[in-house]
Write a protein that holds these residues in place. Structure first.
Motif, PDB file in Angstrom:
ATOM      1  N   SER A  41       0.805  -1.217   0.000  1.00 31.92           N
ATOM      2  CA  SER A  41       0.000   0.000   0.000  1.00 31.92           C
ATOM      3  C   SER A  41       0.840   1.271   0.000  1.00 31.92           C
ATOM      4  O   SER A  41       0.384   2.323  -0.460  1.00 31.92           O
ATOM      5  CB  SER A  41      -0.929   0.013   1.227  1.00 31.92           C
ATOM      6  OG  SER A  41      -1.813  -1.082   1.203  1.00 31.92           O
ATOM      7  N   LEU A 193      -4.795   2.275  -3.193  1.00 36.76           N
ATOM      8  CA  LEU A 193      -3.508   2.096  -2.505  1.00 36.76           C
ATOM      9  C   LEU A 193      -2.535   1.283  -3.357  1.00 36.76           C
ATOM     10  O   LEU A 193      -1.902   0.335  -2.899  1.00 36.76           O
ATOM     11  CB  LEU A 193      -3.719   1.424  -1.136  1.00 36.76           C
ATOM     12  CG  LEU A 193      -4.510   2.258  -0.114  1.00 36.76           C
ATOM     13  CD1 LEU A 193      -4.780   1.429   1.133  1.00 36.76           C
ATOM     14  CD2 LEU A 193      -3.757   3.544   0.251  1.00 36.76           C
ATOM     15  N   GLU A 257      -9.211   6.121   0.600  1.00 37.77           N
ATOM     16  CA  GLU A 257      -7.784   6.109   0.296  1.00 37.77           C
ATOM     17  C   GLU A 257      -7.096   7.333   0.892  1.00 37.77           C
ATOM     18  O   GLU A 257      -6.026   7.224   1.514  1.00 37.77           O
ATOM     19  CB  GLU A 257      -7.585   6.076  -1.219  1.00 37.77           C
ATOM     20  CG  GLU A 257      -6.134   5.954  -1.647  1.00 37.77           C
ATOM     21  CD  GLU A 257      -6.015   5.813  -3.152  1.00 37.77           C
ATOM     22  OE1 GLU A 257      -5.427   4.823  -3.618  1.00 37.77           O
ATOM     23  OE2 GLU A 257      -6.543   6.697  -3.881  1.00 37.77           O
TER      24      GLU A 257
END
Length: 279
Positions: A41, A193, A257
């Motif tokens: 991520s 991500l 996000e």
């Protein structure tokens, strides 16, 4: 568990510190999953930074665990004092029109405090969609926990039937929609991500069919035991919505996000969020 819930917050946070050490250093609870999720991520972060986020996450998770237990004995007035709600009118404004508002949340912050807080802010109008657990003990415990301030729960499989039945009632329907959606769930795929990610897309279908306004809900810790619950608009419920364009789900993914990037340790990294692959 109820006995632990009656302990004062300072004692509970002492227990949380012990839980943190147990999960992070002794059991290393799902540590491989946590580190893999964080590395994928945040590819721009160094390994020491990833390790630090991991430690911060375990400390956050330990605090959430004792706060969840505390909820079983926390007076309603105390819960309201500890959670500030921002922009509640984005939900309550639709009640006069007899509309159901879909509130989309995630496993960030203290997600278990969202529904009980909503039930206090919108009494008699707060419902939560949930996936029943196979363990009878935890199923009963979480049902009691989530409904103790007046919220009502709807099994995920009954969501459509419930909306048809109560389509003209002004209320809010809370859904945690950041789980890993499988092929059978008609997932929406997007970059999230830095990874191909599957999201549940039911919010687009329901909002389109029932003209539901949709909001994004995020709860963040502002101090130990105190949170800000922020509501943001995703869809007004009046503009025509193409359920196959996934406008709502995409907007939810972008909000989530940004919030994760702003506070990476507050997200639930122990789940295999990316276990499904795009076909």
């Amino acid at each position: 568990m109820l006995g632990i819930a009656h302990l004062p917050f300072p004692v509970l946070y002492g227990l949380a510190y012990g839980l943190y050490g147990l999960m992070a250093y002794v059991l290393r609870y799902r540590q491989r999953v946590v580190l893999e999720n964080l590395r994928n991520s945040f590819p721009e972060k160094s390994e020491p930074q990833i390790r630090q986020i991991s430690k911060d996450f375990y400390w956050h998770f330990a605090q959430v665990m004792v706060e969840m237990l505390k909820l079983a004995a926390l007076p309603a007035a105390e819960l309201r004092r500890r959670v500030r709600i921002h922009n509640p009118e984005l939900i309550s404004g639709a009640f006069a029109e007899g509309r159901t508002v879909l509130a989309l949340g995630s496993h960030a912050g203290n997600w278990e405090w969202i529904l009980p807080t909503g039930a206090l802010e919108f009494p008699g109008r707060t419902y939560g969609v949930y996936k029943p657990l196979s363990n009878p003990f935890f199923e009963d415990f979480l049902l009691r926990l989530r409904t103790r301030t007046g919220a009502q729960l709807i099994p995920m499989r009954d969501t459509l039937r419930d909306l048809v039945k109560r389509r003209k009632e002004g209320r809010v329907l809370s859904m945690l929609t950041d789980q890993a959606a499988g092929p059978e769930d008609r997932p929406y795929w997007t970059q999230f991500l830095h990874q191909d990610t599957s999201f549940y897309s039911s919010a687009d279908r329901l909002a389109s069919q029932f003209n539901c306004p949709v909001v994004y809900v995020n709860i963040t810790r502002r101090a130990r035991g105190y949170y800000d619950l922020t509501i943001r608009p995703l869809h007004d419920g009046s503009t025509p919505l193409d359920k196959d364009a996934y406008v709502v789900t995409e907007a939810f993914a972008r909000h989530l996000e940004r919030d994760i990037q702003a506070a990476p340790a507050s997200y639930l990294w122990t789940h295999r969020r990316w276990k499904h692959k795009r076909s």
